[in-house]
Write an enzyme that holds these catalytic residues in place. Structure first.
Site, mmCIF file in Angstrom:
data_model
loop_
_atom_site.group_PDB
_atom_site.id
_atom_site.type_symbol
_atom_site.label_atom_id
_atom_site.label_comp_id
_atom_site.label_asym_id
_atom_site.label_seq_id
_atom_site.Cartn_x
_atom_site.Cartn_y
_atom_site.Cartn_z
ATOM 1 N N GLY A 130 20.884 62.456 -73.402
ATOM 2 C CA GLY A 130 20.385 61.069 -72.822
ATOM 3 C C GLY A 130 21.492 60.202 -73.061
ATOM 4 O O GLY A 130 22.469 60.246 -73.764
ATOM 5 N N GLN A 183 24.606 51.216 -74.177
ATOM 6 C CA GLN A 183 25.516 52.246 -74.926
ATOM 7 C C GLN A 183 26.761 52.173 -73.958
ATOM 8 O O GLN A 183 28.131 52.381 -74.606
ATOM 9 C CB GLN A 183 25.088 53.588 -74.912
ATOM 10 N N CYS A 190 23.181 61.015 -82.105
ATOM 11 C CA CYS A 190 23.277 59.847 -80.964
ATOM 12 C C CYS A 190 24.856 59.592 -80.562
ATOM 13 O O CYS A 190 25.593 59.679 -81.548
ATOM 14 C CB CYS A 190 22.788 58.548 -81.395
ATOM 15 N N LEU A 191 25.187 59.593 -79.589
ATOM 16 C CA LEU A 191 26.595 59.562 -79.235
ATOM 17 C C LEU A 191 27.009 58.325 -79.554
ATOM 18 O O LEU A 191 28.192 57.843 -79.660
ATOM 19 C CB LEU A 191 26.788 59.376 -77.548
ATOM 20 N N HIS A 200 13.835 58.232 -78.019
ATOM 21 C CA HIS A 200 15.077 57.829 -78.418
ATOM 22 C C HIS A 200 16.133 57.056 -77.607
ATOM 23 O O HIS A 200 16.556 55.981 -77.894
ATOM 24 C CB HIS A 200 16.142 59.208 -78.833
ATOM 25 N N GLU A 201 15.884 57.400 -76.182
ATOM 26 C CA GLU A 201 16.604 56.392 -75.189
ATOM 27 C C GLU A 201 16.097 54.970 -74.961
ATOM 28 O O GLU A 201 16.807 53.930 -74.793
ATOM 29 C CB GLU A 201 16.664 57.282 -73.737
ATOM 30 N N HIS A 205 16.980 52.635 -77.587
ATOM 31 C CA HIS A 205 18.313 51.819 -77.192
ATOM 32 C C HIS A 205 18.229 50.654 -76.417
ATOM 33 O O HIS A 205 19.009 49.762 -76.854
ATOM 34 C CB HIS A 205 19.311 52.839 -76.387
HETATM 35 NI NI NI Z 1 21.414 57.442 -78.653
#
Ligand code: NI
Length: 192
Positions: free
Chosen positions: A49, A54, A103-104, A145-146, A149
């Site tokens: 995701g 981000q 997480c990226l 999670h998304e 953000h």
């Molecule tokens: Ni993330």
């Protein structure tokens, strides 16, 4: 195809509140381009995701997708490409699953976060059409999670036991087998 840079933990945009979009905003070329970029960037990074914050855009847009054999998350069930605008995720039960997340925007680190296993997801899709669905199992964690953000929250904020934090190499070496067994049991129960 535009793969954008992914902001890393420490960047203030990751910690801000993203603003909701109006229906007119959803149809705007700028928003549609952002969605395309999020999809391209998520796929290029093998993410499950990606949220607009981000890539430095403080608007309530995120995408999720798990294709078969994702190298970062081989145990995750498939999630068809989903675009969520102004998402609201609410737990439907008190039951949680101890999910090992990454997480990226938090490179190199994974840790355990308790996630609701049944959630209701309400949002608009990229055409502005309302989405209202129940997501269960491991996939429920991805949606939580998304959407976190978009509220300035990263998974590390929710790691109750910081001793669970580990590098990806240590995860693979020491934790992946046991975690995968638990994750697959959850997936078998919920089918997702
Ligand atoms: Ni993330």
């Amino acid at each position: 195809m535009t793969v954008r840079d992914i902001l890393q933990i420490g960047h203030p945009v990751l910690r801000g509140q993203a603003r909701p979009l109006t229906v007119a905003d959803v149809g705007a070329a700028r928003t549609q381009r952002l969605i395309d970029d999020l999809v391209d960037t998520m796929r290029a990074a093998d993410g499950a995701g990606l949220a607009a914050t981000q890539v430095g855009e403080a608007v309530q847009v995120c995408v999720a997708e798990v294709r078969p054999g994702n190298p970062r998350y081989p145990y995750k069930p498939v999630i068809p490409l989903t675009v969520l605008i102004n998402p609201v995720v609410e737990p439907l039960t008190a039951e949680t699953f101890a999910n090992y997340e990454g997480c990226l925007s938090v490179p190199g680190l994974r840790g355990i976060v308790e996630r609701a296993v049944e959630v209701r997801v309400r949002a608009l899709d990229r055409e502005g059409v309302p989405i209202d669905r129940v997501v269960r199992g491991l996939s429920a964690g991805t949606f939580q999670h998304e959407t976190d953000h978009l509220r300035g929250r990263l998974f590390v904020d929710l790691v109750a036991d910081t001793r669970s934090l580990c590098t990806w190499d240590e995860f693979r070496l020491r934790h992946e087998a046991a975690f995968t067994a638990r994750a697959l049991a959850l997936v078998a129960r919920f089918g997702s």
